[in-house]
Design a protein around this motif. Structure first.
Motif, short mmCIF file in Angstrom:
data_model
loop_
_atom_site.label_atom_id
_atom_site.label_comp_id
_atom_site.label_asym_id
_atom_site.label_seq_id
_atom_site.Cartn_x
_atom_site.Cartn_y
_atom_site.Cartn_z
N VAL A 5 0.72 -1.09 0.13
CA VAL A 5 -0.07 -0.33 -0.01
C VAL A 5 0.38 1.48 0.39
CG1 VAL A 5 -2.19 1.06 1.27
CG2 VAL A 5 -1.68 -1.47 1.54
N PHE A 6 0.22 1.97 -0.60
CA PHE A 6 1.46 3.40 -0.75
C PHE A 6 0.62 4.55 -0.85
CE2 PHE A 6 3.23 0.34 -3.67
CZ PHE A 6 4.36 0.84 -3.84
N GLU A 7 0.53 5.52 -0.09
CA GLU A 7 0.20 6.31 0.47
C GLU A 7 0.86 7.73 0.47
OE1 GLU A 7 -0.78 6.97 4.71
OE2 GLU A 7 -1.14 4.58 5.01
N GLY A 8 0.32 8.65 -0.09
CA GLY A 8 -0.05 10.45 -1.16
C GLY A 8 0.75 11.28 0.16
N PRO A 9 1.18 11.74 0.01
CA PRO A 9 1.43 13.21 1.19
C PRO A 9 0.56 13.56 1.90
CG PRO A 9 1.70 13.91 -0.87
CD PRO A 9 1.15 12.24 -1.48
N ALA A 10 0.49 13.48 3.56
CA ALA A 10 -0.93 13.67 4.28
C ALA A 10 -1.53 15.52 3.51
CB ALA A 10 -0.76 13.69 5.55
N HIS A 11 -0.86 16.38 3.47
CA HIS A 11 -0.89 17.88 3.36
C HIS A 11 -1.08 18.23 2.16
CE1 HIS A 11 3.63 17.50 1.06
NE2 HIS A 11 2.79 18.61 0.62
N PHE A 12 -1.37 17.16 1.03
CA PHE A 12 -1.37 17.31 -0.17
C PHE A 12 -2.84 17.00 -0.65
CE2 PHE A 12 -1.11 16.98 -4.89
CZ PHE A 12 -0.97 18.06 -5.60
N ARG A 13 -4.15 17.41 -1.08
CA ARG A 13 -5.03 17.80 -1.34
C ARG A 13 -6.05 16.31 -0.79
NH1 ARG A 13 -6.39 19.54 -7.02
NH2 ARG A 13 -8.53 20.26 -5.61
N GLY A 14 -6.02 15.59 0.22
CA GLY A 14 -6.59 15.00 0.62
C GLY A 14 -5.85 13.46 0.81
N GLY A 15 -4.05 13.42 0.90
CA GLY A 15 -3.74 12.49 1.19
C GLY A 15 -3.47 11.59 -0.62
N LEU A 16 -3.97 11.95 -2.02
CA LEU A 16 -3.82 11.21 -3.05
C LEU A 16 -2.37 12.08 -3.15
CD1 LEU A 16 -6.83 12.76 -4.26
CD2 LEU A 16 -6.12 10.43 -3.74
N PHE A 17 -2.26 10.92 -4.62
CA PHE A 17 -0.88 11.22 -5.07
C PHE A 17 -1.21 12.53 -6.13
CE2 PHE A 17 0.13 7.18 -3.54
CZ PHE A 17 1.68 7.34 -3.42
N GLY A 18 -0.29 13.04 -6.60
CA GLY A 18 -0.62 14.43 -7.07
C GLY A 18 -1.31 14.17 -8.27
N LEU A 19 -0.79 12.79 -8.89
CA LEU A 19 -0.56 12.20 -10.18
C LEU A 19 -2.82 11.90 -10.38
CD1 LEU A 19 1.57 9.60 -11.24
CD2 LEU A 19 1.58 12.03 -12.71
N PHE A 20 -3.15 12.14 -9.37
CA PHE A 20 -4.64 11.85 -9.41
C PHE A 20 -5.22 12.51 -8.78
CE2 PHE A 20 -2.33 7.51 -7.97
CZ PHE A 20 -3.40 6.98 -8.86
N SER A 21 -4.66 13.45 -7.83
CA SER A 21 -5.21 14.86 -7.76
C SER A 21 -5.26 15.72 -8.18
CB SER A 21 -4.58 15.61 -5.99
OG SER A 21 -3.67 15.99 -7.10
N ASP A 22 -4.79 15.65 -9.28
CA ASP A 22 -4.95 16.72 -10.36
C ASP A 22 -6.26 16.72 -12.08
OD1 ASP A 22 -2.72 18.33 -11.43
OD2 ASP A 22 -1.65 16.64 -12.86
N SER A 23 -6.88 15.15 -11.23
CA SER A 23 -8.36 15.09 -11.91
C SER A 23 -9.55 16.37 -10.79
CB SER A 23 -8.58 13.85 -11.49
OG SER A 23 -7.33 12.77 -11.98
N LEU A 24 -8.81 16.00 -9.54
CA LEU A 24 -9.27 16.68 -8.78
C LEU A 24 -9.95 18.42 -9.06
CD1 LEU A 24 -8.93 15.62 -5.54
CD2 LEU A 24 -11.08 14.62 -6.32
N PRO A 25 -11.23 18.33 -9.24
CA PRO A 25 -11.54 20.07 -9.74
C PRO A 25 -11.67 21.36 -8.57
CG PRO A 25 -13.47 18.73 -9.05
CD PRO A 25 -12.83 17.64 -9.01
N ASP A 26 -11.07 22.44 -8.90
CA ASP A 26 -10.66 23.09 -8.03
C ASP A 26 -11.26 24.44 -8.27
OD1 ASP A 26 -7.99 23.40 -9.88
OD2 ASP A 26 -8.90 25.47 -9.49
N GLY A 27 -11.83 25.66 -7.46
CA GLY A 27 -12.28 26.91 -7.89
C GLY A 27 -14.22 26.17 -8.10
N TRP A 28 -14.09 26.47 -9.56
CA TRP A 28 -15.51 26.49 -10.03
C TRP A 28 -15.90 25.07 -10.27
CZ3 TRP A 28 -19.85 28.52 -11.27
CH2 TRP A 28 -20.88 27.96 -12.36
N GLY A 29 -15.32 23.97 -10.22
CA GLY A 29 -16.05 22.28 -10.89
C GLY A 29 -16.20 22.53 -8.80
#
Length: 351
Positions: A5-29
């Motif tokens: 099991v691999f864990e993303g950085p806790a401080h970064f967008r809910g603990g997701l790895f950046g490659l997946f957090s890129d899919s999350l919306p911000d602002g308008w979405g």
């Protein structure tokens, strides 16, 4: 590959790895999604980042898809940009909107703060319908920013002119278009470069690749150039990043944060700098470039640009040539703006 099991950085967008957090919306979405949760009596914390990815399903930018998918299907009906812009204003103002579900279906999960949709646009730019997994002949997938009261009425017009100037300056840009409007100077649209017909292309931002906080000035052009060198191993791609740096500084685009630079993976598993996007005059953070140049966010000189480029292996002569080309193209800004404004005035004058 390694098991476990691999864990993303806790401080970064809910603990997701950046490659997946890129899919999350911000602002308008995020605003649209939170309004939908409020309708159901739920709060922002009611669903996890993984739940949000499930809502995005197959509708994310880039090639990643998420299962099980809760994303809504779309109907093949015409899209009316001015009507959607009016409803977007209602949502921004905190008022109820009868088109919230439609805005969500039109992929409100995209990044950025300005209201926008993704839709299929005909080759003659006259027909706009909701997007789908399969792109029919004669259409391509576009992202269209809706003019709204939070912006100047000519915000879309200026971003369109910026895209034309950037192309003249040698910046790799997707195809752009200014869609007609009767209530503003037009809705700015850009052809999605993460699609080739129905084929999806892997796209990841510098923010996601480096787990950077795009809301702060945490990545300078030195870091962006180094990332370009490591990923692409290509002199021309590094030179293109230098050209983009020169353009942003000279054109006054200070919104050069880490999520506004991306890289794409081609069929040969080769990384390339993605086409430029979100280019417009902006104030940045405290009136400074978000990405520093040679350690400076303001009062950046040609010598600073040259010094930053030299560290990345781009010669002084080559950078000076870019500076001259960009400055020459920017001198035509007012002329191109006037031409585009005349076209926009014809639209707004329609009965």
């Amino acid at each position: 590959m390694k098991p476990g099991v691999f864990e993303g950085p806790a401080h970064f967008r809910g603990g997701l790895f950046g490659l997946f957090s890129d899919s999350l919306p911000d602002g308008w979405g995020s605003l649209l999604l939170d309004r939908k949760l409020q309708e159901k009596g739920l709060s922002y914390d009611a669903i996890s980042p993984l739940d949000r990815l499930s809502l995005i399903g197959s509708g994310s930018f880039g090639a990643l898809e998420y299962e099980p998918s809760d994303s809504a299907s779309t109907e093949d009906v015409a899209v009316h940009l001015d009507s959607l812009a009016y409803e977007a204003d209602a949502i921004l103002a905190g008022r109820p909107s009868g088109l919230l579900d439609e805005l969500l279906r039109l992929n409100g999960f995209s990044g950025g703060t300005r209201p926008k949709i993704t839709a299929l646009v005909s080759d003659d730019r006259k027909t706009i319908i909701p997007g789908s997994r399969e792109v029919p002949p004669g259409f391509s997938l576009w992202l269209i920013k809706l003019s709204n009261s939070a912006d100047r009425k000519d915000a879309g017009l200026h971003e369109y002119v910026f895209s034309l100037i950037a192309q003249k300056c040698g910046i790799h840009m997707p195809e752009t278009h200014l869609f007609p409007s009767r209530t503003s100077c037009g809705h700015f649209g850009v052809k999605r470069f993460d699609r080739n017909g129905s084929q999806k292309i892997h796209i990841h931002s510098a923010c996601g690749l480096l787990h950077a906080d795009f809301r702060t000035s945490c990545l300078d052009y030195g870091g962006l150039l180094k990332l370009t060198q490591i990923l692409t191993r290509n002199y021309q791609e590094v030179a293109q990043m230098v050209r983009l740096m020169v353009f942003n500084v000279k054109a006054g685009n200070k919104d050069d944060h880490s999520r506004n630079f991306s890289f794409m993976l081609d069929e040969g598993n080769t990384w390339k700098l993605a086409p430029a996007y979100d280019l417009t005059r902006s104030c940045g953070i405290n009136g400074e470039q978000t990405a520093l140049v040679n350690g400076k966010g303001a009062s950046i000189t040609d010598e600073d640009l040259i010094a930053e480029a030299l560290k990345a292996g781009i010669s002084k002569a080559k950078t000076m040539e870019m500076i001259e080309e960009v400055s020459s193209c920017l001198a035509d800004y007012d002329k191109i703006l006037a031409s585009a404004r005349n076209l926009a005035s014809e639209w707004s004058g329609m009965s």
